[in-house]
Design a protein around this motif. Structure first.
Motif, PDB file in Angstrom:
ATOM      1  N   ARG A  13       0.812  -1.215   0.000  1.00  0.00           N
ATOM      2  CA  ARG A  13       0.000   0.000   0.000  1.00  0.00           C
ATOM      3  C   ARG A  13       0.846   1.267   0.000  1.00  0.00           C
ATOM      4  O   ARG A  13       0.436   2.294  -0.567  1.00  0.00           O
ATOM      5  CB  ARG A  13      -0.936  -0.015   1.203  1.00  0.00           C
ATOM      6  N   ASP A  33      -6.024   5.314  -1.203  1.00  0.00           N
ATOM      7  CA  ASP A  33      -7.487   5.343  -1.196  1.00  0.00           C
ATOM      8  C   ASP A  33      -8.000   3.965  -1.607  1.00  0.00           C
ATOM      9  O   ASP A  33      -7.984   3.623  -2.792  1.00  0.00           O
ATOM     10  CB  ASP A  33      -7.985   6.411  -2.172  1.00  0.00           C
ATOM     11  N   PRO A  34      -8.473   3.141  -0.661  1.00  0.00           N
ATOM     12  CA  PRO A  34      -8.902   1.782  -0.994  1.00  0.00           C
ATOM     13  C   PRO A  34     -10.040   1.720  -2.006  1.00  0.00           C
ATOM     14  O   PRO A  34     -10.165   0.729  -2.724  1.00  0.00           O
ATOM     15  CB  PRO A  34      -9.340   1.205   0.358  1.00  0.00           C
ATOM     16  N   SER A  35     -10.844   2.762  -2.099  1.00  0.00           N
ATOM     17  CA  SER A  35     -11.974   2.740  -3.033  1.00  0.00           C
ATOM     18  C   SER A  35     -11.516   2.716  -4.484  1.00  0.00           C
ATOM     19  O   SER A  35     -12.311   2.394  -5.376  1.00  0.00           O
ATOM     20  CB  SER A  35     -12.885   3.945  -2.794  1.00  0.00           C
ATOM     21  N   THR A  36     -10.244   3.042  -4.731  1.00  0.00           N
ATOM     22  CA  THR A  36      -9.734   3.074  -6.105  1.00  0.00           C
ATOM     23  C   THR A  36      -8.842   1.880  -6.438  1.00  0.00           C
ATOM     24  O   THR A  36      -8.291   1.818  -7.538  1.00  0.00           O
ATOM     25  CB  THR A  36      -8.932   4.363  -6.352  1.00  0.00           C
ATOM     26  N   TYR A  37      -8.700   0.937  -5.514  1.00  0.00           N
ATOM     27  CA  TYR A  37      -7.780  -0.173  -5.749  1.00  0.00           C
ATOM     28  C   TYR A  37      -8.108  -0.915  -7.043  1.00  0.00           C
ATOM     29  O   TYR A  37      -7.217  -1.263  -7.812  1.00  0.00           O
ATOM     30  CB  TYR A  37      -7.811  -1.150  -4.576  1.00  0.00           C
ATOM     31  N   TYR A  38      -9.393  -1.194  -7.284  1.00  0.00           N
ATOM     32  CA  TYR A  38      -9.800  -1.973  -8.457  1.00  0.00           C
ATOM     33  C   TYR A  38     -10.800  -1.210  -9.321  1.00  0.00           C
ATOM     34  O   TYR A  38     -11.534  -1.803 -10.096  1.00  0.00           O
ATOM     35  CB  TYR A  38     -10.440  -3.303  -8.024  1.00  0.00           C
ATOM     36  N   SER A  39     -10.807   0.112  -9.210  1.00  0.00           N
ATOM     37  CA  SER A  39     -11.874   0.912  -9.811  1.00  0.00           C
ATOM     38  C   SER A  39     -11.690   1.171 -11.298  1.00  0.00           C
ATOM     39  O   SER A  39     -12.619   1.599 -11.975  1.00  0.00           O
ATOM     40  CB  SER A  39     -12.005   2.246  -9.070  1.00  0.00           C
ATOM     41  N   GLY A  41      -6.452   7.412  -8.460  1.00  0.00           N
ATOM     42  CA  GLY A  41      -5.968   6.475  -7.458  1.00  0.00           C
ATOM     43  C   GLY A  41      -4.981   5.465  -8.004  1.00  0.00           C
ATOM     44  O   GLY A  41      -4.654   4.486  -7.316  1.00  0.00           O
TER      45      GLY A  41
END
Length: 387
Positions: free
Chosen positions: A338, A360-366, A371
């Motif tokens: 991370r 920003d975890p919301s963008t890990y697989y977005s 991100g």
């Protein structure tokens, strides 16, 4: 600062010991070929001592999250060559992580009529979020003995393609509950043929895969990642000390480039706190005692004498805790996940003891650049502050 000291790894001298851990980011296209965003992302992080790419599927029978990466077609190979060229142009060194997900493949992404395969017909707990919601892992089909050799050949072909694409080496993923790990552990491997039962038999698949990669690239261009403590998807082993001691000894005998160990555990009140620090609160769980506490063994001191090549630890380390394990000789390098997501210039920030960006975890697989390639470097932040 030991993190910033050079490290000899295979035929290469790495500029520092702050390794970029493999991180699935789901930025490949529908054919699982890396997009041009991937070029930028890795080139931004080329100051890492070594970049280990996201795990790459070795065949159409190993598929999971949409837009995850693979390396088994000519088109994927061409795209990966472009990524490698960008990393090398920025002065970086890169190994490609190769894996087969085994029982953690998704029915929705497998070829029609196929099921996930595994050493034994035991399903994993959990699943993957898809556009339609959570898709749970199905009960896999146990591999027939004659089917195992062709999967070894898939690894061999993927290693060959990695060499053709210009990668400096490959990392075999024998961790995180995927196919190689499923063969290693006696909870998921209940076979009675040459690939099950005894420890030597359970390790046979891993060692055949490693030998195939060595035959293609040479031992100095092959690394292996293990995760003795991982068990969140219902995978485990009755004697992890014996199992992974044997694995470490056999890999040492082959003279591979490095052993990469994920030494954290997902079953803890703070799963990202390095086990090295958690054990400070548990005096009974020491490497010098009668044995590790079930579920919380710290194997680095036990494996260190058995594997004499570079040992890389990964598991929620900070600048300070990484320095501690390096100073104590428990590892030769530390991999960061991370922290590299949010800090493309992580070694420079370590050198200056500068503040770190938060991921920003919301963008890990977005998908898309947000991100992914828009985290600022320290120099960019300083220039913006002056402006």
């Amino acid at each position: 600062m030991k993190l910033l000291e050079p490290l000899v790894l295979g035929a290469r001298v790495l500029p520092n010991r702050a390794i970029m851990a493999p991180l699935v980011r789901a930025r490949s296209d529908a054919d699982r070929a890396p997009t041009e965003l991937v070029d930028v992302y890795y080139a931004q992080r080329a100051s890492a001592g070594l970049i280990i790419t996201e795990g790459c599927h070795i065949s159409p029978q190993s598929t999971t999250r949409a837009n995850a990466s693979a390396h088994h077609t000519d088109r994927q190979n061409t795209a990966w060559r472009r990524v490698v060229d960008a990393i090398h142009a920025a002065g970086g060194t890169v190994f490609q992580q190769l894996y087969h997900v085994g029982r953690k493949a998704l029915l929705s992404t497998l070829p029609p009529g196929e099921r996930p395969v595994a050493p034994s017909a035991i399903e994993a707990i959990g699943g993957i979020m898809t556009a339609e919601g959570l898709e749970t892992f199905p009960v896999p089909r146990a591999l027939e003995t004659h089917e195992i050799g062709p999967i070894v050949d898939d690894f061999r072909a993927a290693a060959r393609r990695a060499g053709e694409a210009g990668f400096d080496g490959v990392e075999i993923l024998a961790a995180n509950g995927f196919l190689v790990d499923q063969f290693l552990r006696d909870e998921t491997n209940q076979r009675t043929d040459a690939y099950g039962g005894s420890l030597e038999n359970r390790a046979r698949f891993l060692l055949e895969v490693v030998d195939a990669a060595i035959a293609e690239l040479g031992a100095g261009r092959v690394g292996v990642r293990i995760s003795p403590h991982f068990r969140s998807d219902r995978i485990g082993d009755s004697d992890p000390v014996r199992t992974f001691s044997y694995v470490a000894s056999e890999l040492d005998r082959r003279g591979i480039a490095y052993l990469h160990m994920l030494e954290g555990t997902t079953h803890d009140e703070d799963p990202f706190l390095p086990l090295y620090l958690r054990l400070a609160k548990k005096p009974s769980a020491t490497a010098t005692g009668p044995g590790p506490v079930p579920g919380d063994p710290f194997l680095a001191p036990l494996l260190r004498p058995l594997f004499k090549g570079p040992l890389i630890l990964n598991g929620g380390y900070t600048r300070e805790t990484a320095e501690q394990v390096l100073a104590q000789g428990l590892a030769d390098a530390v991999a960061f996940g991370r922290l590299y997501i949010a800090n493309p210039d992580l070694p420079e920030r370590f050198r200056r003891n500068a503040p770190l960006n938060q991921a920003d975890p919301s963008t890990y697989y977005s998908g898309g650049p947000r991100g992914y390639i828009d985290y600022p470097t320290l120099a960019e932040q300083q220039a913006a502050a002056i402006a």
